[in-house]
Design an enzyme around this catalytic site. Structure first.
Site: not given
Lengths: 196, 232
Positions: B103, B142, B152, B155, B157
């Protein structure tokens, strides 16, 4: 009836999308609800978001939804809506490392409640954070409002002690009033949260 | 205003305290939620229509000078209420990691490269039939520190408003066939398996665009008020 899509946590990395000012990106929602055409008493709302140990939550997001000074919502579902151009009634604030959030807004007016009741001036508050699998929903009331004693929603809260967690206190001082509203997710003096 | 949102529907949500996801331990209330009558304050909500987004906001691959690295994808679907009625003119905000699982957020220190051509956030507003569409790249998995060797699943959000304060939803969309889902405490926090599956998009050849990108379909169902329309 089909089931709803379940909630998932907002996680730790939402800021560049939902509160992106620090990333130099345009914000769609800010923590300043006041525009030059907004009528009403300007106020500030400030507070901290704290966990079960009383430690600050530095990666939370607080959203507010409120009526205008006349008690009208900027929404087609409020058929009584009167024009108060530019006041959307919605704001968003991240929290800093000390868990602090803040809004500049106006004091809302009274809104009808169930039956023939009137609700005391209040602000609906949503809290999101890493570790919150769903939004938490609470309400902010104002300490200097005698209408609190007759508010139909405060009356749903089991004890007077718990009700006090929903009352923002006014900070002494000159200028626009500042109301302080800490949100405690757990533990001693845990804020009252509502279903929904 | 007569029809209100029935509480039963909320059982699809995860509980606040789900100790397999460690961060819930100190951030979940001890007291039960207080049920209150749904008043005008809950049955209204913020309105952000088509004028609040630019057309390019929904294409996450065109926000920089060059194209981002990764597998280009199209994600589209409909936002509906529980009666199957479309939710038109409602704002969706999305954010995600890049193809390497990183991110741009300042707190993310995962040792994977940032992509100068990818921010990973977008917005769009549903049309009259509740449809939305984003173009992006497939996010990477990640690691996180919830438990040993925790990863995780990839995905995206999603943040949505819907017609009222009560329909506000923040959730995550996953990809079909992902072996990490069975190990992910956030995904598994949803108690009901059928409800959990609603978080998983499906590969969709109709959405897939020849010579351009794979398509994934993700419909979102918001809390509904039952058959009675809103009236005074």
């Amino acid at each position: 009836m089909p089931g709803i899509t379940p909630s998932q946590t907002v996680g730790p990395y939402f800021a560049y999308a939902l509160t992106p000012r620090d990333y130099g990106r345009p914000e769609i929602v800010t923590n300043d609800l006041v525009t030059p055409t907004t009528l009403g008493r300007h106020i500030r709302i400030e507070g901290r978001v704290l966990d079960g140990d009383g430690a600050p939550i530095g990666d939370a997001m607080v959203e507010i939804w409120q009526a205008d000074a006349g008690g009208f919502y900027a929404h087609p579902g409020d058929a009584r809506r009167r024009s108060n151009v530019g006041f959307k009634g919605f704001g968003r604030s991240g929290t800093d490392a000390e868990g602090r959030y803040g809004f500049r807004t106006i004091k809302p007016g009274q809104v009808p409640g169930p039956g023939d009741t009137m609700q005391a001036p209040h602000v609906n508050v949503g809290v999101f954070a890493r570790g919150l699998l769903r939004r938490l929903f609470t309400r902010l009331y104002f300490a200097d409002e005698s209408a609190n004693d007759r508010d139909p929603i405060l009356a749903c809260v089991p004890t007077a002690e718990r009700r006090t967690t929903l009352i923002a206190r006014r900070r002494p001082g000159e200028g626009d009033p500042v109301y302080v509203f800490d949100i405690r997710l757990q533990g001693k003096d845990e804020t009252v949260f509502f279903a929904g | 205003m007569t029809a209100t949102y029935p509480q039963e529907a909320l059982s699809a949500h995860p509980p606040y305290r789900h100790l397999a996801y460690g961060s819930t331990a100190k951030r979940s209330p001890d007291h039960p939620l207080v049920v209150i009558p749904q008043t005008l304050s809950e049955l209204t909500g913020p309105v952000y229509g088509r004028d609040s987004v630019a057309p390019d906001d929904s294409d996450l691959t065109r926000q920089h000078k060059a194209a981002p690295i990764g597998e280009r994808i199209i994600v589209s679907g409909r936002v509906l209420d529980q009666d199957g009625r479309p939710v038109p003119d409602t704002l969706l905000e999305v954010w995600q990691a890049n193809a390497a699982g990183r991110y741009i957020h300042k707190v993310d220190q995962h040792d994977a490269p940032l992509d100068p051509n990818f921010t990973g956030s977008g917005r769009c507003v549903t049309d009259a039939e509740g449809r939305y569409r984003f173009i992006s790249i497939k996010p990477g998995a990640y690691p996180w520190r919830n438990h040993p060797n925790a990863w995780r699943p990839p995905h995206i959000h999603f943040s949505l408003f819907g017609p009222s304060f009560l329909t506000r939803l923040v959730t995550q969309m996953y990809f079909p066939g992902d072996p990490l889902l069975a190990l992910d405490p956030i995904y598994l926090s949803v108690p009901d398996e059928a409800a959990r599956r609603r978080l998983v998009s499906s590969f969709d050849i109709e959405t897939t665009q020849p010579e351009f990108a794979l398509g994934y379909r993700f419909d979102i169902i918001l809390w509904g008020r039952g058959a009675t329309p809103m009236e005074n």
